[in-house]
Design a protein around this motif. Structure first.
Motif, PDB file in Angstrom:
ATOM      1  N   GLY A   1       0.796  -1.185   0.000  1.00  0.00           N
ATOM      2  CA  GLY A   1       0.000   0.000   0.000  1.00  0.00           C
ATOM      3  C   GLY A   1       0.849   1.264   0.000  1.00  0.00           C
ATOM      4  O   GLY A   1       0.536   2.222  -0.707  1.00  0.00           O
ATOM      5  N   LEU A   2       1.894   1.286   0.813  1.00  0.00           N
ATOM      6  CA  LEU A   2       2.748   2.474   0.862  1.00  0.00           C
ATOM      7  C   LEU A   2       3.469   2.682  -0.462  1.00  0.00           C
ATOM      8  O   LEU A   2       3.568   3.811  -0.959  1.00  0.00           O
ATOM      9  CB  LEU A   2       3.765   2.370   1.998  1.00  0.00           C
ATOM     10  N   LEU A   3       3.975   1.604  -1.027  1.00  0.00           N
ATOM     11  CA  LEU A   3       4.671   1.716  -2.306  1.00  0.00           C
ATOM     12  C   LEU A   3       3.726   2.205  -3.394  1.00  0.00           C
ATOM     13  O   LEU A   3       4.102   3.035  -4.224  1.00  0.00           O
ATOM     14  CB  LEU A   3       5.298   0.373  -2.697  1.00  0.00           C
ATOM     15  N   VAL A   7       5.403   6.060  -1.764  1.00  0.00           N
ATOM     16  CA  VAL A   7       6.416   6.135  -0.705  1.00  0.00           C
ATOM     17  C   VAL A   7       7.623   5.306  -1.151  1.00  0.00           C
ATOM     18  O   VAL A   7       7.470   4.187  -1.638  1.00  0.00           O
ATOM     19  CB  VAL A   7       5.855   5.603   0.630  1.00  0.00           C
ATOM     20  N   ALA A   8       8.805   5.865  -0.984  1.00  0.00           N
ATOM     21  CA  ALA A   8      10.030   5.153  -1.349  1.00  0.00           C
ATOM     22  C   ALA A   8      10.166   3.890  -0.504  1.00  0.00           C
ATOM     23  O   ALA A   8       9.781   3.870   0.674  1.00  0.00           O
ATOM     24  CB  ALA A   8      11.246   6.052  -1.148  1.00  0.00           C
ATOM     25  N   ALA A   9      10.739   2.850  -1.099  1.00  0.00           N
ATOM     26  CA  ALA A   9      10.849   1.551  -0.428  1.00  0.00           C
ATOM     27  C   ALA A   9      11.578   1.653   0.911  1.00  0.00           C
ATOM     28  O   ALA A   9      11.148   1.063   1.905  1.00  0.00           O
ATOM     29  CB  ALA A   9      11.547   0.548  -1.342  1.00  0.00           C
ATOM     30  N   HIS A  10      12.680   2.412   0.970  1.00  0.00           N
ATOM     31  CA  HIS A  10      13.430   2.509   2.234  1.00  0.00           C
ATOM     32  C   HIS A  10      12.629   3.244   3.306  1.00  0.00           C
ATOM     33  O   HIS A  10      12.720   2.925   4.488  1.00  0.00           O
ATOM     34  CB  HIS A  10      14.814   3.128   2.019  1.00  0.00           C
ATOM     35  N   ASP A  11      11.831   4.231   2.901  1.00  0.00           N
ATOM     36  CA  ASP A  11      10.988   4.944   3.865  1.00  0.00           C
ATOM     37  C   ASP A  11       9.854   4.047   4.367  1.00  0.00           C
ATOM     38  O   ASP A  11       9.534   4.054   5.557  1.00  0.00           O
ATOM     39  CB  ASP A  11      10.400   6.215   3.240  1.00  0.00           C
ATOM     40  N   ASP A  13       9.943   0.749   4.501  1.00  0.00           N
ATOM     41  CA  ASP A  13      10.558  -0.258   5.370  1.00  0.00           C
ATOM     42  C   ASP A  13      10.826   0.302   6.760  1.00  0.00           C
ATOM     43  O   ASP A  13      10.582  -0.362   7.767  1.00  0.00           O
ATOM     44  CB  ASP A  13      11.866  -0.778   4.766  1.00  0.00           C
ATOM     45  N   ARG A  14      11.323   1.538   6.817  1.00  0.00           N
ATOM     46  CA  ARG A  14      11.606   2.152   8.121  1.00  0.00           C
ATOM     47  C   ARG A  14      10.313   2.335   8.914  1.00  0.00           C
ATOM     48  O   ARG A  14      10.238   1.990  10.099  1.00  0.00           O
ATOM     49  CB  ARG A  14      12.302   3.499   7.950  1.00  0.00           C
ATOM     50  N   ALA A  15       9.285   2.880   8.271  1.00  0.00           N
ATOM     51  CA  ALA A  15       8.013   3.125   8.961  1.00  0.00           C
ATOM     52  C   ALA A  15       7.405   1.821   9.454  1.00  0.00           C
ATOM     53  O   ALA A  15       6.941   1.729  10.602  1.00  0.00           O
ATOM     54  CB  ALA A  15       7.037   3.851   8.038  1.00  0.00           C
ATOM     55  N   LEU A  16       7.412   0.809   8.626  1.00  0.00           N
ATOM     56  CA  LEU A  16       6.838  -0.477   9.031  1.00  0.00           C
ATOM     57  C   LEU A  16       7.675  -1.149  10.113  1.00  0.00           C
ATOM     58  O   LEU A  16       7.137  -1.822  10.987  1.00  0.00           O
ATOM     59  CB  LEU A  16       6.677  -1.389   7.812  1.00  0.00           C
TER      60      LEU A  16
END
Length: 65
Positions: A1-3, A7-11, A13-16
């Motif tokens: 959903g974020l992607l 939303v950038a993949a690294h961002d 991943d950090r949020a999750l």
């Protein structure tokens, strides 16, 4: 959903990762506030000062002391 929302993949991943750790540790901002307020003897001004200090540090809540 974020992607999908751009939303950038690294961002994402950090949020999750932050959400995962908060869930695993059962450590949220409200838990921190209740525990800290009790430790500070109900001193809300001191709580707010400490909250601001930690929030400005950039550390996620689950890592706050």
């Amino acid at each position: 959903g974020l992607l999908g929302a751009g939303v950038a993949a690294h961002d994402a991943d950090r949020a999750l990762g932050v959400i995962e750790q908060r869930t695993r540790l059962r450590r949220t901002g409200s838990v921190w506030q209740r525990e800290t307020l009790a430790r500070f003897g109900g001193d809300r001004e001191r709580l707010v000062r400490r909250y601001r200090e930690l929030a400005l540090s950039g550390l996620p809540v689950h890592l706050w002391e």
